[in-house]
Motif scaffolding. Structure first.
Motif, PDB file in Angstrom:
ATOM      1  N   SER B  92       0.837  -1.202   0.000  1.00 14.71           N
ATOM      2  CA  SER B  92       0.000   0.000   0.000  1.00 14.71           C
ATOM      3  C   SER B  92       0.865   1.243   0.000  1.00 14.71           C
ATOM      4  O   SER B  92       1.640   1.449   0.909  1.00 14.71           O
ATOM      5  CB  SER B  92      -0.877   0.063   1.246  1.00 14.71           C
ATOM      6  N   PRO B  93       0.707   2.067  -1.041  1.00 15.20           N
ATOM      7  CA  PRO B  93       1.419   3.329  -1.044  1.00 15.20           C
ATOM      8  C   PRO B  93       0.705   4.320  -0.129  1.00 15.20           C
ATOM      9  O   PRO B  93      -0.528   4.277  -0.007  1.00 15.20           O
ATOM     10  CB  PRO B  93       1.301   3.783  -2.505  1.00 15.20           C
ATOM     11  N   TYR B  94       1.436   5.172   0.544  1.00 10.86           N
ATOM     12  CA  TYR B  94       0.805   6.195   1.380  1.00 10.86           C
ATOM     13  C   TYR B  94       1.417   7.563   1.121  1.00 10.86           C
ATOM     14  O   TYR B  94       2.628   7.704   0.976  1.00 10.86           O
ATOM     15  CB  TYR B  94       0.964   5.865   2.874  1.00 10.86           C
ATOM     16  N   ARG B  95       0.538   8.550   1.034  1.00 12.49           N
ATOM     17  CA  ARG B  95       0.995   9.927   0.944  1.00 12.49           C
ATOM     18  C   ARG B  95       0.159  10.666   1.962  1.00 12.49           C
ATOM     19  O   ARG B  95      -1.075  10.570   1.965  1.00 12.49           O
ATOM     20  CB  ARG B  95       0.712  10.453  -0.463  1.00 12.49           C
ATOM     21  N   TYR B  96       0.810  11.361   2.893  1.00  9.57           N
ATOM     22  CA  TYR B  96       0.078  12.072   3.933  1.00  9.57           C
ATOM     23  C   TYR B  96       0.127  13.569   3.685  1.00  9.57           C
ATOM     24  O   TYR B  96       1.210  14.127   3.488  1.00  9.57           O
ATOM     25  CB  TYR B  96       0.671  11.787   5.317  1.00  9.57           C
ATOM     26  N   VAL B  97      -1.041  14.207   3.656  1.00  8.94           N
ATOM     27  CA  VAL B  97      -1.077  15.679   3.560  1.00  8.94           C
ATOM     28  C   VAL B  97      -2.130  16.156   4.558  1.00  8.94           C
ATOM     29  O   VAL B  97      -2.935  15.373   5.042  1.00  8.94           O
ATOM     30  CB  VAL B  97      -1.474  16.174   2.145  1.00  8.94           C
ATOM     31  N   PHE B 115      -6.864   1.462  -2.011  1.00 11.17           N
ATOM     32  CA  PHE B 115      -7.728   0.718  -1.091  1.00 11.17           C
ATOM     33  C   PHE B 115      -7.688  -0.781  -1.321  1.00 11.17           C
ATOM     34  O   PHE B 115      -7.829  -1.568  -0.394  1.00 11.17           O
ATOM     35  CB  PHE B 115      -9.165   1.237  -1.170  1.00 11.17           C
ATOM     36  N   GLU B 116      -7.489  -1.175  -2.568  1.00  7.22           N
ATOM     37  CA  GLU B 116      -7.432  -2.599  -2.850  1.00  7.22           C
ATOM     38  C   GLU B 116      -6.250  -3.239  -2.112  1.00  7.22           C
ATOM     39  O   GLU B 116      -6.349  -4.312  -1.542  1.00  7.22           O
ATOM     40  CB  GLU B 116      -7.274  -2.793  -4.357  1.00  7.22           C
ATOM     41  N   GLN B 117      -5.124  -2.513  -2.128  1.00  6.01           N
ATOM     42  CA  GLN B 117      -3.925  -3.019  -1.453  1.00  6.01           C
ATOM     43  C   GLN B 117      -4.072  -2.921   0.071  1.00  6.01           C
ATOM     44  O   GLN B 117      -3.582  -3.780   0.798  1.00  6.01           O
ATOM     45  CB  GLN B 117      -2.682  -2.240  -1.916  1.00  6.01           C
ATOM     46  N   VAL B 118      -4.733  -1.855   0.529  1.00  9.98           N
ATOM     47  CA  VAL B 118      -4.896  -1.676   1.971  1.00  9.98           C
ATOM     48  C   VAL B 118      -5.621  -2.879   2.571  1.00  9.98           C
ATOM     49  O   VAL B 118      -5.285  -3.351   3.652  1.00  9.98           O
ATOM     50  CB  VAL B 118      -5.667  -0.367   2.274  1.00  9.98           C
TER      51      VAL B 118
END
Lengths: 427, 484
Positions: B92-97, B115-118
């Motif tokens: 799951s890639p994550y980018r926080y802003v 979401f599929e990966q999450v």
């Protein structure tokens, strides 16, 4: 006469009967050992899963969200609610107190390091000794709840040390960045602290400093206050009732409520924690709680199936041998029949002999099974397997059933033969 | 009863009895072999299966940009290429802003992810409602949901406020020919109205776009579309004054005023860093019991559209491998601007727990196997001892000890071969049943186990024949034939 015949068989045909007794003993020991292990395995694996750390977090009711979301953390006006340190002992007074394995409080502070960088200092218990009003003694703290920490240098902070409040442990990343080593003295705020250990936690904590709760409370003028508590509890995997209860315990019928309250569901333990800690919200850490349930269920099912296999195996083995031994005695049975014995009395004699042998085998087997269970318990989990008395009738019944099932059809078959044929010794 | 009939009956009875005796021996070996094959297959497969279950604890590896580098989706997929596909449970890639919810004057940490990966990397996430599927659908953490009172099905507006790139310019200085200016002002309900204007060669307004999506659509919202209202701005120089340079749009006084104010305050820097607002549909409330409950989750694509950047802060990987392998993978992945780290809490604990479980299954297997093999030998012994008379008879007829031994051993080993082959198949079936029931996945067949099971069965059969034969052969035939 019956007794003499049976005695005769038991003493004169020692070899044959010994073989049966040994086989039954082995089967019984296997059944006893496996059933005991299965009944205790959930408890044992549950304890192992405590390695993953807390499965319940307790936070003050109102402030729980704000400090997380706004990153104010350090004594900001938003984060004004705290829990009370003196109430922590109450965790061991709830209905499921026995299931609370470990717990530790946290209080954070933001400090400025000598080089101007900011860092987070976490105040907590390390191996805090508690003497409870119930007379129980225990050591609680992060040392038990961070089993995955690797102390790369130095040692764990020991709260029993005289100047523990002047000591800190530092995360590996922070120590590397600041070029700190064990034994060095670091100025945090207006205090001089000595580094006693450097740990590698493989997470956010590598950038933090851990000090005693007292030290951080004094540093931030928050005596007796705690920002959050992590609790590690042994729990029962959730079911439908637990899920309904977790949403709203008040909506349950009084009977369901009682069942739920008196089962070690994580939601029930959370509820009971909230009852004893003033102004708190206890919530299950799903990452740990949910996964625990999965692993426990799977392990138990796996063990049950393996046990079933070994039970079937030993049952077949025993009845097989009993059948073989009855058939071997076809001549003797034929002779008894030839001199006028009734079918029923022959069956009685042979069955009694075999059942007495089975009883001896069972007694020896139960003892051996006890040994096997303890061998497994000690070598795998390092603790004794609890012997369940329920196992005795189960195994006894099983052995009786298997022995009868193995011998009766064989006796019937032999009896159906004509004495002349049998005595003739046809092979 | 004639003599001939008697003879026939004796022969058939003997054959029948003999066959059942053989069957007993075969059955006994078959059971032993089944347990052997079944238990060993389970023992070999349990760590793999359990490890898959352990993945429910979530990510055990993190991919982060290396010092001074940035991570984007291209780099991530390049790095993931280095992992064997069957070992990777999810990534799951994550980018926080931080996004603002202007209507509530709140700001929330928002995570852009897949979401599929999450659902693969964090199976413990519990969503009241459903995971987002379409664009502009979001998940809201439980704590935020409780605080601002949103539910599944409600919608909320989030604003991306980019960091101002050059804050030095003032509105007056920026009004140069050819410039693009942006600005905002509070309109109806204190919500922001955004404008962007492009100036012509003489620094007059050549083009104007108004973003009034926060305003009531029937009133203030019309300012963005009303051609007559928009047209009156074209060709005018800034600053403008209301009612002199332009007229209000009837029914939208407040919004019209906000447009003029926004134009007067518009700067070039704002144009480069224009805040963007989008309305999102809440499809579910996220419950985890952890800090995720204080976040908003949206898809990477939505966040990219909003921020205009393809950037990732971290990727959570769930890899099905033991600690040693994980370390090797982490090393292989590090490089090309990314670095991999293990989540110690998960990897260490997994190693500890799996170790115990494996030891448990190992010991159980050993104990069960030993007991079963002894059971098999006792049965074989009983079957062979029964034939002492036959042995005696053969000896009396002049058969040598060795030939008797050879014949019995051969028979025992043949039974071992047959029972072993039968057991190996049944054992695999049993292991398969266990695996499907416990782990919902099929078991891997160990081809080596077939010959091993057969060999062990033959050895045990032979060994357990040996002792009773030896005893029978050693005794004087006369005694054996006589009976006891």
């Amino acid at each position: 006469m019956l007794f003499r015949m049976i005695r005769g068989v038991l003493f004169h045909q020692k070899g044959k009967m010994l073989l049966i007794a040994i086989t039954i003993a082995l089967g019984a020991s296997l059944a006893t050992g496996m059933l005991n292990v299965v009944m205790d395995v959930e408890d044992k694996v549950n304890k192992e899963l405590k390695n993953y750390g807390a499965n319940i977090t307790v936070k003050p009711k109102d402030a729980s969200l704000l400090s997380d979301i706004y990153d104010v953390g350090d004594g900001g006006a938003l984060n004004a609610a705290y829990l009370r340190e003196d109430e922590l002992g109450k965790l061991k007074t709830i209905f499921w107190a026995f299931n609370i394995v470990d717990f530790t409080p946290f209080l954070d502070a933001q400090v400025t390091l000598p080089d101007g960088e900011g860092a987070k200092v976490v105040g907590t218990w390390f191996n805090h000794h508690l003497s409870l009003p119930t007379g129980e003694e225990l050591d609680a703290g992060v040392q038990g709840m961070r089993s995955w920490w690797e102390i790369t240098d130095g040692r764990w902070l020991n709260e029993a040390d005289e100047n523990a409040d002047q000591e800190i442990m530092v995360g590996a990343l922070l120590a590397e960045r600041e070029r700190w080593t064990v034994g060095e003295s670091v100025k945090l705020g207006d205090r001089d602290m000595t580094i006693v250990g450097i740990y590698d936690a493989g997470g956010d904590e590598d950038d933090q400093i851990f000090a005693t709760l007292d030290a951080v409370q004094a540093m931030t003028d928050r005596e007796g206050k705690v920002a959050s508590i992590e609790v590690s509890a042994l729990t029962t995997p959730d079911n439908d009732l637990a899920r309904r209860a977790a949403k709203n315990p008040a909506a349950l019928t009084s009977r369901d409520y009682e069942t739920w309250y008196c089962t070690a569901y994580v939601s029930a333990i959370c509820y009971q924690i909230q009852e004893v800690i003033t102004g708190s919200v206890a919530s299950a850490v799903r990452q740990v709680a949910e996964s625990e349930g999965t692993i426990l269920d799977k392990t138990k099912l796996l063990m049950i199936l393996i046990t079933a296999l070994s039970l079937i195996g030993s049952a077949l083995g025993i009845s097989n041998l009993v059948t073989a031994s009855v058939m071997e005695r076809a001549q003797e049975i034929g002779l008894l029949k030839a001199i006028g014995a009734k079918d029923r009395s022959i069956t009685g004699v042979v069955m009694t002999e075999i059942l007495i042998t089975a009883l001896i085998g069972f007694a020896a087997g139960y003892g051996m099974g006890f040994g096997f269970a303890q061998l497994i318990g000690q070598s795998v989990f390092g603790s004794a397997i609890e012997m369940n008395t329920k196992v005795i009738p189960v195994v006894a019944g099983l052995i009786a059933l298997v022995t009868v099932a193995g011998s009766l059809p064989a006796i019937r078959m032999v009896l159906r033969l004509k004495p002349a044929e049998v005595l003739h010794g046809g092979h | 009863m004639t003599k001939r009939r008697m003879f026939l009956r004796m022969v058939t009875a003997s054959l029948l009895r003999r066959r059942s005796r053989m069957l007993i021996a075969l059955l006994s070996i078959g059971i032993g072999a089944t347990i052997l094959a079944g238990m060993v297959t389970i023992y070999y497969d349990v760590p793999r299966q359990m490890r898959a279950q352990m993945r429910s604890y979530g990510a055990n590896m993190l991919l982060m940009p290396a010092e001074g580098e940035t991570l984007d989706s291209e780099r991530l997929s390049a790095a993931l290429q280095k992992l064997p596909e069957e070992k990777l449970v999810g990534a799951s890639p994550y980018r926080y802003v931080r996004l603002d919810m202007t209507s509530r004057q709140q700001s929330f940490t928002t995570a852009g992810t897949d979401f599929e990966q999450v659902q693969k990397t964090s199976p413990y996430f519990s969503v009241e409602g459903r995971y987002p599927e379409a664009p502009r659908e979001i998940l809201v953490g439980k704590e935020i949901a409780e605080m601002i009172g949103v539910k599944e099905g409600s919608s909320m507006e989030l604003t991306w406020q980019p960091a101002a790139k050059d804050a030095s310019g003032s509105a007056e200085d920026d009004r140069v020919p050819g410039a693009t200016l942006s600005g905002s002002a509070r309109g109806f309900g204190d919500a922001a109205v955004y404008v962007t204007a492009t100036l012509d060669d003489e620094a007059r307004i050549a083009e104007l776009t108004i973003d009034a999506s926060t305003q009531t659509p029937e009133y203030g919202g019309r300012t963005a579309e009303d051609a007559l209202f928009l047209k009156q701005f074209i060709g005018k120089s800034l600053p403008l004054s209301m009612n002199e340079d332009v007229d209000v749009l009837s029914g939208a006084t407040v919004t019209s005023t906000a447009v003029v104010e926004a134009l007067n305050a518009a700067t070039a820097a704002d144009a480069a860093a224009k805040p963007k607002t989008t309305r999102y549909e809440v499809t579910g409330i996220l419950v985890t019991g952890g800090e995720e409950e204080g976040y908003v989750f949206m898809s990477t694509d939505d966040l990219q559209t909003l921020t205009g950047e393809d950037r990732l802060d971290v990727a959570e990987l769930s890899v099905s491998a033991d600690e040693e392998q994980l370390n090797a993978y982490a090393e292989a992945l590090t490089g090309d601007g990314v670095q991999a780290r293990l989540v110690k809490r998960v990897t260490k604990s997994e190693t500890a727990v799996l170790g115990k479980l494996q030891a448990l299954v190992f010991l159980v297997t050993v104990v069960v196997l030993i007991l079963t093999m002894i059971c098999v030998s006792t049965t074989m012994m009983a079957v062979v001892s029964e034939r002492r008379r036959e042995i005696g008879l053969r000896k009396a007829l002049g058969a040598s000890d060795n030939s008797i031994r050879g014949e019995f051993l051969g028979e025992g080993m043949f039974l071992g071969l047959l029972g072993g082959a039968l057991g190996a198949v049944l054992g695999f079936v049993f292991a398969q049943v266990v695996s499907v029931n416990v782990f919902n996945s099929s078991i891997t067949f160990q081809p080596l186990l077939l010959p091993v099971t057969v060999l062990v069965s033959m050895l045990i059969a032979a060994a357990s024949c040996l002792m009773p034969i030896k005893r029978a052969v050693a005794i004087d035939p006369a005694i054996v034939l006589k009976g006891e």
